[in-house]
Write a protein that holds these residues in place. Structure first.
Motif, PDB file in Angstrom:
ATOM      1  N   MET A 105     -12.868  13.407 -19.434  1.00 22.14           N
ATOM      2  CA  MET A 105     -13.141  13.216 -20.857  1.00 22.14           C
ATOM      3  C   MET A 105     -14.550  12.714 -21.133  1.00 22.14           C
ATOM      4  O   MET A 105     -14.928  12.531 -22.282  1.00 22.14           O
ATOM      5  N   THR A 106     -15.329  12.457 -20.097  1.00 23.86           N
ATOM      6  CA  THR A 106     -16.670  11.930 -20.290  1.00 23.86           C
ATOM      7  C   THR A 106     -17.595  12.472 -19.214  1.00 23.86           C
ATOM      8  O   THR A 106     -17.155  12.776 -18.100  1.00 23.86           O
ATOM      9  N   GLU A 107     -18.865  12.595 -19.551  1.00 20.53           N
ATOM     10  CA  GLU A 107     -19.874  13.047 -18.591  1.00 20.53           C
ATOM     11  C   GLU A 107     -20.568  11.869 -17.918  1.00 20.53           C
ATOM     12  O   GLU A 107     -21.617  12.035 -17.312  1.00 20.53           O
ATOM     13  N   ASP A 108     -19.990  10.701 -18.019  1.00 21.13           N
ATOM     14  CA  ASP A 108     -20.611   9.487 -17.499  1.00 21.13           C
ATOM     15  C   ASP A 108     -20.733   9.508 -15.985  1.00 21.13           C
ATOM     16  O   ASP A 108     -19.757   9.773 -15.269  1.00 21.13           O
ATOM     17  N   GLU A 109     -21.937   9.216 -15.469  1.00 22.54           N
ATOM     18  CA  GLU A 109     -22.186   9.250 -14.029  1.00 22.54           C
ATOM     19  C   GLU A 109     -21.424   8.163 -13.283  1.00 22.54           C
ATOM     20  O   GLU A 109     -20.955   8.378 -12.159  1.00 22.54           O
ATOM     21  N   GLU A 110     -21.286   6.992 -13.891  1.00 29.09           N
ATOM     22  CA  GLU A 110     -20.600   5.907 -13.208  1.00 29.09           C
ATOM     23  C   GLU A 110     -19.098   6.149 -13.108  1.00 29.09           C
ATOM     24  O   GLU A 110     -18.464   5.718 -12.152  1.00 29.09           O
ATOM     25  N   THR A 111     -18.524   6.837 -14.094  1.00 26.66           N
ATOM     26  CA  THR A 111     -17.113   7.210 -13.977  1.00 26.66           C
ATOM     27  C   THR A 111     -16.927   8.148 -12.793  1.00 26.66           C
ATOM     28  O   THR A 111     -15.995   7.992 -12.000  1.00 26.66           O
ATOM     29  N   ALA A 112     -17.822   9.114 -12.661  1.00 24.73           N
ATOM     30  CA  ALA A 112     -17.779  10.016 -11.509  1.00 24.73           C
ATOM     31  C   ALA A 112     -18.006   9.241 -10.212  1.00 24.73           C
ATOM     32  O   ALA A 112     -17.353   9.501  -9.193  1.00 24.73           O
ATOM     33  N   GLY A 113     -18.930   8.281 -10.252  1.00 26.30           N
ATOM     34  CA  GLY A 113     -19.190   7.473  -9.064  1.00 26.30           C
ATOM     35  C   GLY A 113     -17.981   6.666  -8.645  1.00 26.30           C
ATOM     36  O   GLY A 113     -17.672   6.560  -7.447  1.00 26.30           O
ATOM     37  N   LEU A 114     -17.268   6.093  -9.624  1.00 24.38           N
ATOM     38  CA  LEU A 114     -16.065   5.330  -9.304  1.00 24.38           C
ATOM     39  C   LEU A 114     -14.987   6.235  -8.719  1.00 24.38           C
ATOM     40  O   LEU A 114     -14.307   5.866  -7.751  1.00 24.38           O
ATOM     41  N   LEU A 115     -14.817   7.422  -9.295  1.00 23.60           N
ATOM     42  CA  LEU A 115     -13.829   8.363  -8.757  1.00 23.60           C
ATOM     43  C   LEU A 115     -14.176   8.741  -7.321  1.00 23.60           C
ATOM     44  O   LEU A 115     -13.299   8.757  -6.435  1.00 23.60           O
ATOM     45  N   ALA A 116     -15.448   9.018  -7.059  1.00 21.35           N
ATOM     46  CA  ALA A 116     -15.874   9.344  -5.694  1.00 21.35           C
ATOM     47  C   ALA A 116     -15.604   8.186  -4.742  1.00 21.35           C
ATOM     48  O   ALA A 116     -15.114   8.377  -3.620  1.00 21.35           O
ATOM     49  N   LEU A 117     -15.909   6.969  -5.190  1.00 23.28           N
ATOM     50  CA  LEU A 117     -15.684   5.776  -4.360  1.00 23.28           C
ATOM     51  C   LEU A 117     -14.210   5.628  -4.020  1.00 23.28           C
ATOM     52  O   LEU A 117     -13.847   5.364  -2.860  1.00 23.28           O
ATOM     53  N   MET A 118     -13.347   5.794  -5.018  1.00 24.07           N
ATOM     54  CA  MET A 118     -11.906   5.690  -4.783  1.00 24.07           C
ATOM     55  C   MET A 118     -11.433   6.744  -3.774  1.00 24.07           C
ATOM     56  O   MET A 118     -10.662   6.433  -2.850  1.00 24.07           O
ATOM     57  N   LEU A 119     -11.876   7.970  -3.947  1.00 29.71           N
ATOM     58  CA  LEU A 119     -11.443   9.045  -3.054  1.00 29.71           C
ATOM     59  C   LEU A 119     -11.896   8.783  -1.618  1.00 29.71           C
ATOM     60  O   LEU A 119     -11.134   8.997  -0.665  1.00 29.71           O
ATOM     61  N   LEU A 120     -13.126   8.326  -1.454  1.00 27.02           N
ATOM     62  CA  LEU A 120     -13.663   8.081  -0.113  1.00 27.02           C
ATOM     63  C   LEU A 120     -12.944   6.918   0.566  1.00 27.02           C
ATOM     64  O   LEU A 120     -12.672   6.968   1.783  1.00 27.02           O
ATOM     65  N   HIS A 121     -12.630   5.878  -0.185  1.00 24.52           N
ATOM     66  CA  HIS A 121     -11.870   4.765   0.401  1.00 24.52           C
ATOM     67  C   HIS A 121     -10.428   5.184   0.686  1.00 24.52           C
ATOM     68  O   HIS A 121      -9.862   4.833   1.728  1.00 24.52           O
ATOM     69  N   HIS A 122      -9.828   5.901  -0.246  1.00 26.48           N
ATOM     70  CA  HIS A 122      -8.435   6.322  -0.093  1.00 26.48           C
ATOM     71  C   HIS A 122      -8.278   7.262   1.099  1.00 26.48           C
ATOM     72  O   HIS A 122      -7.215   7.291   1.730  1.00 26.48           O
ATOM     73  N   ALA A 123      -9.319   8.018   1.410  1.00 24.75           N
ATOM     74  CA  ALA A 123      -9.264   8.956   2.537  1.00 24.75           C
ATOM     75  C   ALA A 123      -9.044   8.236   3.862  1.00 24.75           C
ATOM     76  O   ALA A 123      -8.483   8.812   4.802  1.00 24.75           O
ATOM     77  N   ARG A 124      -9.442   6.972   3.962  1.00 28.25           N
ATOM     78  CA  ARG A 124      -9.308   6.212   5.211  1.00 28.25           C
ATOM     79  C   ARG A 124      -8.029   5.386   5.264  1.00 28.25           C
ATOM     80  O   ARG A 124      -7.782   4.672   6.247  1.00 28.25           O
ATOM     81  N   ARG A 125      -7.211   5.501   4.249  1.00 28.38           N
ATOM     82  CA  ARG A 125      -6.049   4.634   4.122  1.00 28.38           C
ATOM     83  C   ARG A 125      -5.100   4.709   5.322  1.00 28.38           C
ATOM     84  O   ARG A 125      -4.624   3.690   5.816  1.00 28.38           O
ATOM     85  N   GLY A 126      -4.847   5.901   5.801  1.00 26.31           N
ATOM     86  CA  GLY A 126      -3.887   6.066   6.895  1.00 26.31           C
ATOM     87  C   GLY A 126      -4.323   5.466   8.214  1.00 26.31           C
ATOM     88  O   GLY A 126      -3.504   5.306   9.127  1.00 26.31           O
ATOM     89  N   ALA A 127      -5.607   5.127   8.326  1.00 23.31           N
ATOM     90  CA  ALA A 127      -6.122   4.580   9.589  1.00 23.31           C
ATOM     91  C   ALA A 127      -6.403   3.087   9.520  1.00 23.31           C
ATOM     92  O   ALA A 127      -6.777   2.486  10.528  1.00 23.31           O
TER      93      ALA A 127
END
Length: 382
Positions: free
Chosen positions: A196-218
């Motif tokens: 719903m927004t073109e905000d760079e920091e919203t995209a940055g937060l989503l990227a951060l969450m995905l990258l951290h979540h990717a390591r969850r199983g380990a």
């Protein structure tokens, strides 16, 4: 069979529509909850062709019924007295405003999180209470107070996106508790916000969450034992989430409007890019910590930067960087213990690991630090 995820996704949309049509937040939220109950009872036998339109219609009727029954408010005019035709027009804007409203600056962080999960996430009070390990009655009171607080807020006021992102990050950091995966829920809501927004920091937060979540199983063993990043089995990392996170981050960085979430995501991406711990580009990580420190001035960032300096330039340099970090900062003793161990000062490292264990914020972290102290203590006795 009712589609629970669909109901959760539609909840903020319907609340937003009612608020735009003149309902105050608390009454709108109550009306939508009643509509959801009716949906659970009727949809399995008679599923609607237009679920959103059905919910808007029923929730609006519930709101009008409640309004008419409240004699003290009979003089208050409803912006639209007749039942408006349902439809998706403006739902993105309505939902975005609802994000802002639930992260209203007058709310405490805990209340903003609870209200966001309830109104935007569509979770029940019981689910939220279980996730935060508090009695349902306590969470109900917290949500009720939060609704009363934001009821007087104008729905057309511009919201503070920074506060919304902070609330979503707080939700993400809770991880998995109770019967709700809050990390996954935070990612879902952040995806919704990013759409719903073109905000760079919203995209940055989503990227951060995905990258951290990717390591969850380990991150932990089956018995709950913490596994440090350098010792994690990287074959357990979710490469699809890593690829998605990096792609989102690249698009955000290309706009050249750097923010703290983008910088944090860049650091996470460098960790994810290394196939082995020894291949980590620590020099570049230090550079990103420098950027992050400029943006935030955070003592936690200064602490993490000192550890990165210790990896890039050696433990002596890391300890020199750590000297500028205030002594009472959480996890400072653990960082100092690690750097002293790398420098070969095992006696100091053992003492600091034990000190860090005593101050650890979680049981799993305490067990990990206690094992580190015991391991070094055993080495000293040989």
């Amino acid at each position: 069979m009712i589609d629970e995820l669909l109901l959760r996704e539609l909840t903020p949309v319907v609340i937003g529509v009612l608020c735009r049509r003149g309902a105050d937040f608390a009454t709108a939220e109550d009306a939508v909850q009643e509509a959801l109950v009716q949906a659970v009872l009727t949809w399995p036998d008679r599923p609607p062709a237009d679920p959103l339109g059905w919910l808007v219609t029923v929730a609006w009727r519930k709101f009008l019924d409640a309004h008419r029954a409240e004699s003290a408010r009979r003089d208050r005019e409803i912006r639209v007295s007749a039942e408006p035709p349902p439809g998706p027009a403006g739902v993105a804007d309505d939902t975005l405003r609802l994000f802002f409203l639930c992260a209203h600056p007058s709310l405490t962080p805990a209340s903003a999180v609870a209200l966001t999960l309830r109104a935007v996430g569509g979770l029940t009070t019981r689910q939220i209470a279980r996730a935060y390990l508090v009695p349902e009655a306590t969470m109900a009171q917290r949500i009720s107070r939060a609704k009363r607080t934001v009821t007087t807020a104008r729905f057309d006021q511009p919201g503070d996106l920074t506060t919304v992102l902070r609330v979503l990050y707080l939700v993400f950091n809770e991880g998995y508790t109770g019967d709700v995966d809050l990390a996954a829920e935070a990612i879902r809501l952040t995806r919704q916000l990013a759409s719903m927004t073109e905000d760079e920091e919203t995209a940055g937060l989503l990227a951060l969450m995905l990258l951290h979540h990717a390591r969850r199983g380990a991150r932990t063993l089956r018995d709950g034992t913490l596994v440090p990043l350098a010792e994690q089995d990287r074959s357990l990392w979710d490469t699809s989430l890593i690829a998605e996170g990096i792609a989102i981050l690249r698009n955000a960085l290309a706009r050249d409007r750097l923010g703290e979430y983008q910088a944090q995501a860049a650091i996470a991406a460098l960790h994810a890019d290394a196939q082995r711990a020894e291949e980590t580009d620590w020099a570049q990580i230090v550079e990103w910590y420098d950027e992050l420190l400029t943006l935030t001035g955070s003592p936690v960032v200064r602490l993490n930067r000192a550890v990165a300096v210790g990896e890039a330039d050696g433990p002596t340099a890391g300890l020199a960087a750590l000297a500028s970090v205030e002594s009472g900062l959480p996890r400072r003793a653990a960082a100092s213990a690690y750097l002293h161990e790398k420098a070969g000062d095992l006696a100091t490292a053992a003492r600091l690991y034990a000190e860090a264990a005593d101050a650890a914020p979680t049981l799993a972290e305490r067990h990990h630090l206690t094992r580190q102290a015991a391991r070094i203590g055993q080495a000293l006795r040989r």
